[in-house]
Design a protein around this motif. Structure first.
Motif, short mmCIF file in Angstrom:
data_model
loop_
_atom_site.label_atom_id
_atom_site.label_comp_id
_atom_site.label_asym_id
_atom_site.label_seq_id
_atom_site.Cartn_x
_atom_site.Cartn_y
_atom_site.Cartn_z
N GLY A 77 0.83 -1.20 0.00
CA GLY A 77 0.00 0.00 0.00
C GLY A 77 0.86 1.24 0.00
O GLY A 77 2.10 1.18 -0.04
N GLU A 78 0.21 2.40 0.05
CA GLU A 78 0.95 3.66 0.05
C GLU A 78 1.79 3.82 1.31
O GLU A 78 2.81 4.50 1.30
CB GLU A 78 -0.02 4.83 -0.08
CG GLU A 78 -0.69 4.91 -1.43
CD GLU A 78 -1.66 6.06 -1.53
OE1 GLU A 78 -1.82 6.80 -0.54
OE2 GLU A 78 -2.25 6.22 -2.59
N ASP A 79 1.35 3.19 2.40
CA ASP A 79 2.08 3.33 3.66
C ASP A 79 3.03 2.17 3.91
O ASP A 79 3.48 1.96 5.03
CB ASP A 79 1.10 3.51 4.82
CG ASP A 79 0.09 2.39 4.90
OD1 ASP A 79 -0.11 1.68 3.88
OD2 ASP A 79 -0.52 2.21 5.96
N GLY A 80 3.34 1.38 2.89
CA GLY A 80 4.31 0.30 3.04
C GLY A 80 3.70 -1.06 2.79
O GLY A 80 2.59 -1.20 2.27
N HIS A 82 2.23 -4.64 4.15
CA HIS A 82 1.54 -5.26 5.28
C HIS A 82 1.27 -6.71 4.94
O HIS A 82 1.18 -7.08 3.78
CB HIS A 82 0.21 -4.55 5.57
CG HIS A 82 0.36 -3.10 5.85
ND1 HIS A 82 0.80 -2.62 7.05
CD2 HIS A 82 0.12 -2.01 5.08
CE1 HIS A 82 0.83 -1.30 7.02
NE2 HIS A 82 0.44 -0.90 5.82
#
Length: 168
Positions: A77-80, A82
């Motif tokens: 995702g955009e935040d890394g 997972h």
């Protein structure tokens, strides 16, 4: 260009761009990947142009298109990156990507009525009474009054402004 012509061109361009990216990254187009997935071999149509067989056996036993439902799922995702829980909770359980609680009956589920329900329609306009032989004739409905016609005006041809030809 009109909108009807631009949409197919835009979709074609997007498809060519996607295939170009795949071709640069994996030496295969999206069609090649689909054929490889179905045939369980390594296939690329460009090999035919070079006089080679389109499909060949894969190197090793690894299937790049196989999804392992027992491993945690990697989500980017955009935040890394997972990791989600495995799609299969037990070895014999079917693969799922949803929660079983979503299929439980909710308390707001409508309950079937205990007595039969009868639908009632609203009454429409009453039909005209039927004509029966022997009844006195009814007055006929008058047609709408016709509008008076406006008289047409015709233009009169104006005489020519040229001087008359001299008599000889």
């Amino acid at each position: 260009m009109t909108g009807a012509c631009a949409a197919p061109l835009a979709l074609s361009g997007a498809g060519y761009a996607a295939d170009g990216g795949l071709l640069a990254a994996s030496d295969k187009t999206s069609t090649d990947h689909m054929i490889s997935m179905v045939s369980k071999q390594d296939c690329a149509m460009w090999r035919v142009v070079k006089g080679r067989a389109m499909c060949k056996p894969r190197d090793g036993d690894q299937d790049p298109y196989k999804v392992d439902y027992d491993d945690p799922q990697r989500l980017v995702g955009e935040d890394g990156v997972h990791y989600a829980p495995p799609l299969r909770t037990a070895a014999d359980a079917p693969a799922t990507s949803w929660d079983a609680a979503a299929y439980k009956a909710s308390p707001t589920t409508p309950v079937a009525p205990s007595a039969p329900v009868t639908a009632v329609a609203e009454a429409g306009p009453e039909p005209a009474p039927a004509v029966v032989a022997g009844d006195p004739p009814r007055p006929a409905a008058r047609p709408a009054a016709a509008k008076p016609k406006k008289a047409k005006t015709h233009s009169v041809k104006k005489p020519s402004q040229r001087p008359a030809a001299p008599a000889s």
